[in-house]
Design an enzyme around this catalytic site. Structure first.
Site, PDB file in Angstrom:
ATOM      1  N   ASP A 197       0.836  -1.208   0.000  1.00  0.00           N
ATOM      2  CA  ASP A 197       0.000   0.000   0.000  1.00  0.00           C
ATOM      3  C   ASP A 197       0.871   1.258   0.000  1.00  0.00           C
ATOM      4  OD1 ASP A 197      -2.274  -1.510  -0.004  1.00  0.00           O
ATOM      5  OD2 ASP A 197      -2.732  -1.233   2.119  1.00  0.00           O
ATOM      6  N   GLU A 223      -2.202  -2.913  -8.864  1.00  0.00           N
ATOM      7  CA  GLU A 223      -0.972  -2.128  -8.975  1.00  0.00           C
ATOM      8  C   GLU A 223      -0.881  -1.377 -10.294  1.00  0.00           C
ATOM      9  OE1 GLU A 223       0.221  -6.363 -10.278  1.00  0.00           O
ATOM     10  OE2 GLU A 223      -1.298  -5.373  -9.051  1.00  0.00           O
TER      11      GLU A 223
END
Length: 304
Positions: A197, A223
């Site tokens: 994250d 991502e």
């Protein structure tokens, strides 16, 4: 950033506040106020250029964030006051016994009443928190803002591309960059999902600083990020894509004392007449696939 996007950010801050209160049974009013000050600073530091009108930002803060936090703090304060009253009642019950003969039946009844009151107060507080949390989730679902990275989300991207494709003959060149962080699964496996994250936030900040105000950044999912470049030639867009790769690979993320190196791959395409959002994104994805297959950390183009 639309007013609704700002609301999503604010509501997420509120949800974090609830988690803070729930997770710390000894949380004081001062700690809650301290968190609110941090939250206000986050909102205050948003670039005015990212908001259609600074008045919208003020209105969103005053009408949405302030009100919902007021509700949560009122519930928090009321519950604490009730616990204070019950604690006092507990003390008075014990003091009444003193050195006198203790009537176990009466004493047990008293403590059972206290326990019942405490259970009811906890239930009421949890009901308020649950209701407010549900409101937060509804707002997040209708928002155009990705709650983690604070860039626009996939929903906003598809809406934007739909408008572009309806226009057909836009009077400028539009390029799409699909960016995918290399080896992201391995990073999560080796360092943990919290680190993953942090990397996503790290990358989104790099993209914000590197691009012009007229360009748009979206988190496509996982991502992957998508960038819309407006009014650039093919050569300029390719140069921008390569510059982004260099910035990503040359900036290491330092987290928990560890230096984490990151690279990314980019697929590039441009809008052509009669494109649909799906055909445009399909070409960008095809170009990204080529970059991944040819060694990663590179730019590939598919323009037809």
């Amino acid at each position: 950033m639309e007013k609704n996007d700002l609301k999503a950010l604010i509501e997420e801050i509120y949800e974090n506040l609830l988690e803070r209160i729930n997770s710390d049974e000894k949380a004081t009013k001062g700690q809650v106020i301290g968190y609110l000050k941090d939250a206000i600073e986050v909102v205050s530091n948003i670039n005015d250029k990212d908001i259609d009108s600074i008045e919208h930002a003020k209105e969103a803060f005053n009408n949405s964030y302030k009100e919902i936090v007021k509700q949560s703090l009122t519930s928090y304060k009321n519950t604490n006051e009730k616990f204070g009253e019950l604690t006092q009642l507990n003390k008075e019950t014990i003091d009444q016994c003193g050195d006198k003969h203790i009537n176990l039946e009466t004493l047990t009844k008293k403590f059972n009443e206290i326990q019942t009151h405490m259970t009811q107060e906890v239930k009421k507080a949890n009901e308020v928190i649950s209701d407010l949390t549900s409101k937060v989730k509804v707002l997040e679902q209708t928002s155009n803002l990705d709650p983690l990275t604070k860039v626009l989300n996939r929903r906003a991207l598809m809406s934007y591309l739909k408008e572009v494709c309806v226009n057909k003959d836009i009077p400028y060149t539009l390029h799409v960059l699909m960016i995918d962080i290399d080896n992201f699964k391995s990073i999560n496996d080796n360092y943990g999902h919290i680190t993953g994250d942090k990397i996503l936030i790290f990358i989104s900040n790099i993209l914000r600083k590197a691009l012009r105000d007229g360009d748009k950044i979206f988190r496509f999912g996982g991502e992957e990020f998508t960038i819309i470049l407006n009014r650039n030639s093919d050569e300029q867009s390719e140069a921008i894509a390569n510059r982004l790769l260099k910035l990503i690979s040359s900036n290491n993320l330092i987290y928990m004392g560890q230096k984490i190196s990151i690279t990314a791959s980019i697929g590039m395409t441009k809008f052509i007449k009669d494109d649909t959002p799906d055909s445009l994104m399909s070409r960008a994805d095809k170009a990204l696939y080529a970059s991944k297959n040819n060694g990663k950390n590179m730019v590939s183009k598919v323009c037809e």
